[in-house]
Every structure is written in C-alpha cells, then in structure tokens.
Design a protein around this motif. Structure first.
Motif, PDB file in Angstrom:
ATOM      1  N   HIS A   1       0.842  -1.194   0.000  1.00  0.00           N
ATOM      2  CA  HIS A   1       0.000   0.000   0.000  1.00  0.00           C
ATOM      3  C   HIS A   1       0.877   1.243   0.000  1.00  0.00           C
ATOM      4  N   GLY A   2       0.413   2.277  -0.697  1.00  0.00           N
ATOM      5  CA  GLY A   2       1.197   3.496  -0.817  1.00  0.00           C
ATOM      6  C   GLY A   2       0.342   4.737  -0.700  1.00  0.00           C
TER       7      GLY A   2
ATOM      8  N   GLU B   1       6.447   2.689   1.392  1.00  0.00           N
ATOM      9  CA  GLU B   1       7.443   2.501   2.438  1.00  0.00           C
ATOM     10  C   GLU B   1       8.245   1.239   2.135  1.00  0.00           C
ATOM     11  N   GLY B   2       9.552   1.317   2.271  1.00  0.00           N
ATOM     12  CA  GLY B   2      10.401   0.166   2.033  1.00  0.00           C
ATOM     13  C   GLY B   2      11.608   0.190   2.941  1.00  0.00           C
TER      14      GLY B   2
ATOM     15  N   LYS C   1      11.560   6.040   2.015  1.00  0.00           N
ATOM     16  CA  LYS C   1      10.407   6.399   1.197  1.00  0.00           C
ATOM     17  C   LYS C   1      10.818   6.138  -0.254  1.00  0.00           C
ATOM     18  N   ALA C   2      10.023   5.354  -0.979  1.00  0.00           N
ATOM     19  CA  ALA C   2      10.399   4.937  -2.324  1.00  0.00           C
ATOM     20  C   ALA C   2       9.346   5.371  -3.329  1.00  0.00           C
TER      21      ALA C   2
ATOM     22  N   LEU D   1      14.391   6.839  -2.118  1.00  0.00           N
ATOM     23  CA  LEU D   1      14.797   6.143  -3.336  1.00  0.00           C
ATOM     24  C   LEU D   1      13.852   6.487  -4.480  1.00  0.00           C
ATOM     25  N   LEU D   2      14.393   6.487  -5.676  1.00  0.00           N
ATOM     26  CA  LEU D   2      13.601   6.338  -6.892  1.00  0.00           C
ATOM     27  C   LEU D   2      13.853   4.916  -7.389  1.00  0.00           C
ATOM     28  N   ILE D   3      12.841   4.046  -7.322  1.00  0.00           N
ATOM     29  CA  ILE D   3      12.996   2.656  -7.758  1.00  0.00           C
ATOM     30  C   ILE D   3      12.867   2.595  -9.274  1.00  0.00           C
ATOM     31  N   GLY D   4      13.972   2.305  -9.963  1.00  0.00           N
ATOM     32  CA  GLY D   4      13.990   2.308 -11.414  1.00  0.00           C
ATOM     33  C   GLY D   4      13.787   0.940 -12.034  1.00  0.00           C
ATOM     34  N   MET D   5      13.953   0.900 -13.356  1.00  0.00           N
ATOM     35  CA  MET D   5      13.697  -0.333 -14.097  1.00  0.00           C
ATOM     36  C   MET D   5      14.744  -1.406 -13.856  1.00  0.00           C
TER      37      MET D   5
END
Length: 313
Positions: free
Chosen positions: A179-180, A191-192, A200-201, A284-288
């Motif tokens: 959930h975000g 949240e991660g 925070k992602a 974070l920015l969660i990328g590919m």
C-alpha cells in the motif's frame, strides 16, 4: 505561479520494441512509421546485459501508433519534437516549466485534439515538447496525468502493458501487495527498506537506474564497518541536464514482502528529492533495474497500491 511538469525519465539504452496485446486500438487513422524493428517488446524485462523499460502504443489525433515510454515518476505526458513534426503541429506562444531529476527548464507546448492509450484518453490537452537523448527513438513520455482510478499493469513474461479502469478489486492471491500514498498528484510512494534503513520509495518506470539521496547513503554508511567500493557515474535527465553520482552495491531492497538482491544504487544530490520534500530522510527512486526483474507489476490508483508478482511465483 508557473505551471510545472515533473518527469524522472533518464537517458538509457535504446531497445527494440513491438506492438503489445491488451491496449485498445482506436478505429481507422493514418499510420505513422516509427522506424523501429518489426519484432519489438513492450514490457522489456531487465537482464544482466540490459535495463528493461515499458513502452505503450499511443494514438494522437487519430494517427499512430506512436511509442511513448511509461514514466510513473512523471506527473504529465510529454511529446517529442520529432513527433510534433510528424503530426504537423504548431508550437504555442508560451512555455511550461519542466522539473527533471537534475533541475528545471522551460519547454514549448502544443495542443492536441485527442490522445488514446488503452482506456487513458485526453481531449484538447496542452503538452510540453522535449528533445534530447531521453527521447531517442521514442515519441513521448506517458505520464500519470489522467490515470485517476486507472490500473496500469506491466507483464514482463507476456511482453504486455495494459491501461484499464480500476474495478477496485483485490489483487490475485499470488501477488505481493504494497500500500502506498500519492504525492504530486499521481506519483506512487511506498514505504520500504534498504538493508535495515527505512526509506520512502517512488516507483519510477522512467528511470533506467535506481537513485538514492545523500540521506540514504549516510544512513547506510553508518551501519557498516567498512567502506564500499563506489564508481562515479553520470545521470542525464529529460531537460538534458547532467549530474554525477556514486554507484555502489546495495543491500537487499525490501518492498513489502518482496525482496530485491544483487542490485546497485546511484547516489547523488538530485534536485527531484528536494522538490518532493524528501531531501532530509532516506529516499529512493525505484527504477527499471529493479522493477524489470519482476514477472509483473501493477499500480492500482483507485486502491492506492502496488501489486507485484515475482519470477517463479
């Protein structure tokens, strides 16, 4: 106050692409050749030798398909200067502010009569126009505007992307659900953890690589007894602005019950973290490079949740 577009799309290697199943194709309309291979992939999974990405077929004013990269870190859809020329559109007199990962710039705009991508539809909308390496061989960036109450799914096994109205239903039993919350309109933040550090992602399909802020880098360094090997790398954003960062191996990244191992994070003082109010806490920015290792992921905007299917599930 000037209008601002957020886009986290970064420069990355160009891959071969092909039409995907599961997207609505509007009737009739002139086809405009993209000049790409006849055997492409839309949901391109991440491998050791390449970073995946997600590209959707888009129809503009009844013409297409145009190839737009899906960027879940962008709040607005963007058109490339090449696509503007193909469509014979005329630039507007004004400009719009575009906030990239590394800074802000001004972009001209055009107005289009209609845009269709699956169940995502725009009418009489003004779009910023960008050029540069991040738009190499694609026609635009499909941002999160218009995705209220939609569900976006990238299936890396079947090479398919779907954009449909969310029915508000629970995810299938074998999905991991995280959930975000939404920030800056439709950008999904969850949240991660990175190792033992809470983060925070932001889910960022427009980024080839996962980016971390200095606060995360310091928090991780404080928990280690030895220094990690780092490499200097460069990050080019949608405004063609370059900034250097430090690339180093990452501890396990945890997103709910999903864990991602054997990846790297590029750390740097990237402007976008300040814009989103995430400069002072680990983020974070969660990328590919991370997302593309999954079998499937979906964002259900009505339910405010990320749905993940790991490989082998």
């Amino acid at each position: 106050m000037p209008r601002t577009v957020f886009t986290t799309t970064l420069a990355l290697a160009v891959l071969a692409l092909q039409p995907a199943a599961g997207l609505e194709v509007p009737p009739t309309g002139s086809h405009i050749s993209t000049g790409l291979s006849d055997e492409p992939l839309y949901a391109v999974s991440t491998r050791l030798d390449r970073i995946g990405r997600i590209v959707a077929p888009v129809y503009i004013n009844g013409k297409g398909p145009f190839l737009f990269m899906l960027d879940t870190g962008a709040n607005r859809t963007v058109l490339s200067d090449v696509a503007v020329q193909r469509l014979g559109l005329t630039m507007e007199d004004g400009t719009i502010s575009v906030q990239g990962v590394n800074g802000r710039g001004l972009a001209p705009t055009v107005t289009i009569e209609r845009l269709n991508a699956g169940e995502l539809k725009f009418a009489n909308v003004e779009l910023p126009v960008l050029a540069g390496p991040v738009l190499d061989r694609i026609d635009g960036i499909l941002g999160m505007d218009g995705l209220v109450d939609k569900k976006v799914t990238a299936d890396f096994v079947r090479d398919r992307i779907t954009i449909v109205e969310s029915r508000g239903r629970r995810a299938p039993f074998n999905r991991i659900v995280v959930h975000g919350t939404l920030i800056s309109g439709q950008l999904m933040m969850i949240e991660g953890r990175v190792g033992r550090v809470p983060v925070k992602a932001i889910i960022d399909t427009g980024g080839a690589h996962t980016l971390g802020n200095p606060a995360l880098q310091r928090a991780l360094a404080a928990q280690r007894n030895r220094g990690d090997i780092t490499l200097t790398t460069s990050v080019v954003d949608a405004n063609d602005r370059l900034k250097y960062g430090e690339l180093s191996a990452s501890p396990t990244i945890s997103l709910g019950d999903a864990t991602i191992r054997n990846t790297v994070i590029t750390y740097g003082d990237f402007d976008i973290f300040r814009v989103w109010g995430l400069a002072e806490e680990p983020a974070l920015l969660i990328g590919m490079d991370v997302l593309g290792t999954l079998a499937e992921f979906a964002i259900d905007y009505r339910r405010r949740e990320l749905q993940l299917l790991t490989r082998g599930s």
